[in-house]
Design a protein around this motif. Structure first.
Motif, mmCIF file in Angstrom:
data_model
loop_
_atom_site.group_PDB
_atom_site.id
_atom_site.type_symbol
_atom_site.label_atom_id
_atom_site.label_comp_id
_atom_site.label_asym_id
_atom_site.label_seq_id
_atom_site.Cartn_x
_atom_site.Cartn_y
_atom_site.Cartn_z
ATOM 1 N N ALA A 109 0.795 -1.231 -0.165
ATOM 2 C CA ALA A 109 -0.050 0.010 -0.074
ATOM 3 C C ALA A 109 0.826 1.246 -0.059
ATOM 4 C CB ALA A 109 -1.083 0.016 1.096
ATOM 5 N N VAL A 110 2.030 1.084 0.846
ATOM 6 C CA VAL A 110 2.823 2.434 0.850
ATOM 7 C C VAL A 110 3.505 2.595 -0.612
ATOM 8 C CG1 VAL A 110 5.140 3.305 1.744
ATOM 9 C CG2 VAL A 110 3.073 2.166 3.244
ATOM 10 N N ARG A 111 4.091 1.450 -1.205
ATOM 11 C CA ARG A 111 4.569 1.623 -2.538
ATOM 12 C C ARG A 111 3.736 2.093 -3.459
ATOM 13 N NH1 ARG A 111 7.674 -4.214 -1.381
ATOM 14 N NH2 ARG A 111 9.439 -3.495 -0.649
ATOM 15 N N ARG A 112 2.400 1.672 -3.336
ATOM 16 C CA ARG A 112 1.538 1.952 -4.368
ATOM 17 C C ARG A 112 1.474 3.604 -4.498
ATOM 18 N NH1 ARG A 112 -1.597 -1.038 -8.703
ATOM 19 N NH2 ARG A 112 -3.299 0.422 -9.383
ATOM 20 N N ALA A 113 1.144 3.871 -3.118
ATOM 21 C CA ALA A 113 0.967 5.293 -2.990
ATOM 22 C C ALA A 113 2.271 6.301 -3.335
ATOM 23 C CB ALA A 113 0.847 5.835 -1.529
ATOM 24 N N LYS A 114 3.324 5.747 -3.177
ATOM 25 C CA LYS A 114 4.625 6.663 -3.913
ATOM 26 C C LYS A 114 4.474 6.362 -5.275
ATOM 27 C CE LYS A 114 6.692 8.585 -1.588
ATOM 28 N NZ LYS A 114 6.547 9.837 -1.266
ATOM 29 N N GLU A 115 4.021 5.414 -6.094
ATOM 30 C CA GLU A 115 4.050 5.166 -7.363
ATOM 31 C C GLU A 115 3.115 6.376 -8.142
ATOM 32 O OE1 GLU A 115 3.133 1.406 -7.909
ATOM 33 O OE2 GLU A 115 5.148 0.204 -7.506
ATOM 34 N N VAL A 116 2.126 6.601 -7.326
ATOM 35 C CA VAL A 116 1.034 7.511 -8.100
ATOM 36 C C VAL A 116 1.388 9.046 -7.741
ATOM 37 C CG1 VAL A 116 -0.606 5.875 -7.974
ATOM 38 C CG2 VAL A 116 -0.544 7.506 -6.250
ATOM 39 N N GLY A 117 2.487 9.202 -6.994
ATOM 40 C CA GLY A 117 2.993 10.640 -6.643
ATOM 41 C C GLY A 117 2.663 11.360 -5.426
ATOM 42 N N VAL A 118 2.232 10.519 -4.448
ATOM 43 C CA VAL A 118 1.645 11.015 -3.187
ATOM 44 C C VAL A 118 3.196 11.711 -2.506
ATOM 45 C CG1 VAL A 118 0.894 10.662 -0.862
ATOM 46 C CG2 VAL A 118 -0.421 9.702 -3.027
ATOM 47 N N ASN A 119 3.152 12.781 -2.222
ATOM 48 C CA ASN A 119 4.443 13.233 -1.666
ATOM 49 C C ASN A 119 4.730 12.850 -0.378
ATOM 50 O OD1 ASN A 119 5.384 15.860 0.188
ATOM 51 N ND2 ASN A 119 6.577 15.669 -1.902
ATOM 52 N N GLN A 120 3.535 12.892 0.688
ATOM 53 C CA GLN A 120 3.867 12.373 2.190
ATOM 54 C C GLN A 120 3.018 11.192 2.557
ATOM 55 O OE1 GLN A 120 5.896 13.730 4.382
ATOM 56 N NE2 GLN A 120 6.854 14.567 2.795
ATOM 57 N N VAL A 121 3.523 9.986 2.632
ATOM 58 C CA VAL A 121 2.828 8.934 3.010
ATOM 59 C C VAL A 121 3.151 8.552 4.341
ATOM 60 C CG1 VAL A 121 2.180 6.363 2.481
ATOM 61 C CG2 VAL A 121 2.990 8.093 0.649
ATOM 62 N N VAL A 122 2.087 8.419 5.089
ATOM 63 C CA VAL A 122 2.444 8.542 6.712
ATOM 64 C C VAL A 122 1.473 7.482 7.530
ATOM 65 C CG1 VAL A 122 1.992 10.041 8.693
ATOM 66 C CG2 VAL A 122 2.636 11.100 6.594
ATOM 67 N N VAL A 123 2.138 6.745 8.391
ATOM 68 C CA VAL A 123 1.530 5.901 9.046
ATOM 69 C C VAL A 123 1.527 6.057 10.768
ATOM 70 C CG1 VAL A 123 3.060 3.936 9.190
ATOM 71 C CG2 VAL A 123 0.729 3.369 9.271
ATOM 72 N N VAL A 124 0.536 5.793 11.497
ATOM 73 C CA VAL A 124 0.846 5.886 13.019
ATOM 74 C C VAL A 124 0.640 4.439 13.264
ATOM 75 C CG1 VAL A 124 -0.317 6.680 15.027
ATOM 76 C CG2 VAL A 124 -0.301 8.011 13.122
ATOM 77 N N THR A 125 1.760 3.991 14.481
ATOM 78 C CA THR A 125 1.521 2.347 14.621
ATOM 79 C C THR A 125 1.865 2.247 16.141
ATOM 80 O OG1 THR A 125 2.739 0.334 14.384
ATOM 81 C CG2 THR A 125 4.181 2.247 13.997
#
Length: 377
Positions: A109-125
């Motif tokens: 899911a992270v990789r896909r978001a970066k592939e489509v050009g999302v500048n900031q991909v963030v997660v809280v864990t």
């Protein structure tokens, strides 16, 4: 479908133009004429990959969750993130009411978001699942920000507040991913400690700073807010005498695992759902939905009678805000930073972290800062 550099630059420029135009309209037209402010054209997106969680935290309303449990279908996620990419979405948080590392395809899911050009991909864990293998995958994924919920290094306090977690395991996991990033000489993901002040204990906070100040990018101390029925907090809420509008209906779109979209981070059961991504475009849900427009109107006029989830939330409690700002100044003051507290944005601290000469090499650890744009309220 990786976005080209010209496409990314055009999206960034368009986002800046729209942001300035919206700010100009809201400040010069809507405010003077008493109109409801316009929402930003492209919101921050938060995608609930799963609402399963392995902990029961006292400050979280999730223990009372009545919605059906589930993981988001991979095909639905891909459709959502591709549409966000085409829209020019710049910020995507990959969680809402669940522990996202339980999602089977989290790294994908992270990789896909970066592939489509999302500048900031963030997660809280909560970091309980940050094994060595998972940490390596995350470091390789392109994730921009890893927010770790760690409030204290006192075992009794931590394990009482975050039921089901073991402090020694969490600290070991956090230390390992910090060390792995350092060994790689990497600067991404930025590692941020997200610390909720359920109990205000200056010595516990100081111990957290002593251990992690030079190891992480930010330490965010957050006043503990009430926003749901399932919270089990050791104090009474701040009596509400004055109302305020929350900014979230103007700034963020949260998408549940089943595709329902809401404009509030504290909307546990979907009381503020504005539609479903399977039946409407992102633009329709965010800018054209009658429900979204009505929620903004009600907030603007402080009319919360038909919005129970907003009535019981501290984000609409002006009296809570005054006390929370005082708490931030008091706590940061004990750290020698009281003058840097600006205020709150919803329930996120606005603190200008002072510029200081770093004590260590860039690849050996970086000084933290606290900002609002990329933290969970």
């Amino acid at each position: 479908m990786t976005a080209s550099r010209p496409a990314r630059l055009w999206r960034r420029a368009r986002r800046g133009i729209n942001k300035r135009w919206t700010r100009l309209y809201n400040n010069q037209v809507a405010r003077r004429l008493g109109r409801v402010p316009k929402a930003t054209r492209v919101p921050r997106f938060f995608i609930e990959l799963t609402n399963h969680c392995n902990l029961r935290c006292n400050m979280c309303p999730r223990p009372s969750l009545r919605r059906e449990l589930g993981h988001m279908d991979w095909e639905l996620y891909c459709d959502i993130i591709d549409r966000i990419g085409r829209l020019g979405g710049w910020y995507v948080g990959l969680n809402r009411f669940g522990e996202s590392l339980l999602y089977p395809r989290f790294v994908d899911a992270v990789r896909r978001a970066k592939e489509v050009g999302v500048n900031q991909v963030v997660v809280v864990t909560n970091a309980t699942l940050l094994s060595e293998e998972r940490s390596s995958e995350i470091l390789d994924s392109g994730l921009d920000q890893l927010l770790i919920s760690l409030d204290t290094l006192d075992r009794a306090t931590y394990e009482a507040n975050r039921r089901g977690a073991k402090l020694d395991q969490v600290v070991a996991n956090v230390d390992r991913i910090i060390d792995m990033r350092r060994q790689r000489g990497a600067v991404r993901p930025r590692i941020i400690l997200n610390s909720v002040m359920v109990q205000e204990d200056i010595e516990q906070i100081r111990a957290l700073f002593d251990k992690y100040y030079d190891q992480v990018d930010k330490i965010s101390l957050k006043p503990c807010a009430r926003y749901g029925e399932g919270q089990d907090l050791p104090f009474e809420g701040v009596p509400r005498k004055r109302w305020r509008a929350c900014t979230q209906p103007w700034e963020r779109l949260n998408i549940f695992w089943n595709g329902d979209a809401t404009v509030c981070c504290g909307d546990l059961e979907g009381e503020l759902v504005v539609g479903n991504v399977r039946q409407a475009s992102m633009e329709q849900l965010w800018l054209g939905s009658r429900r979204a427009l009505e929620i903004r109107r009600l907030h603007h006029h402080h009319e919360f009678g038909t919005l129970p989830v907003c009535q019981r939330c501290d984000a609409t409690n002006a009296d809570f805000f005054e006390g929370a700002v005082e708490q931030l100044r008091r706590v940061y003051g004990a750290m020698g930073m009281g003058d840097q507290v600006v205020g709150l944005r919803d329930t996120t601290p606005l603190v200008k972290w002072p510029e200081r000469e770093s004590k260590v090499n860039r690849n050996e650890g970086r000084k933290p800062a606290v900002e609002a744009d990329d933290l969970e309220p």
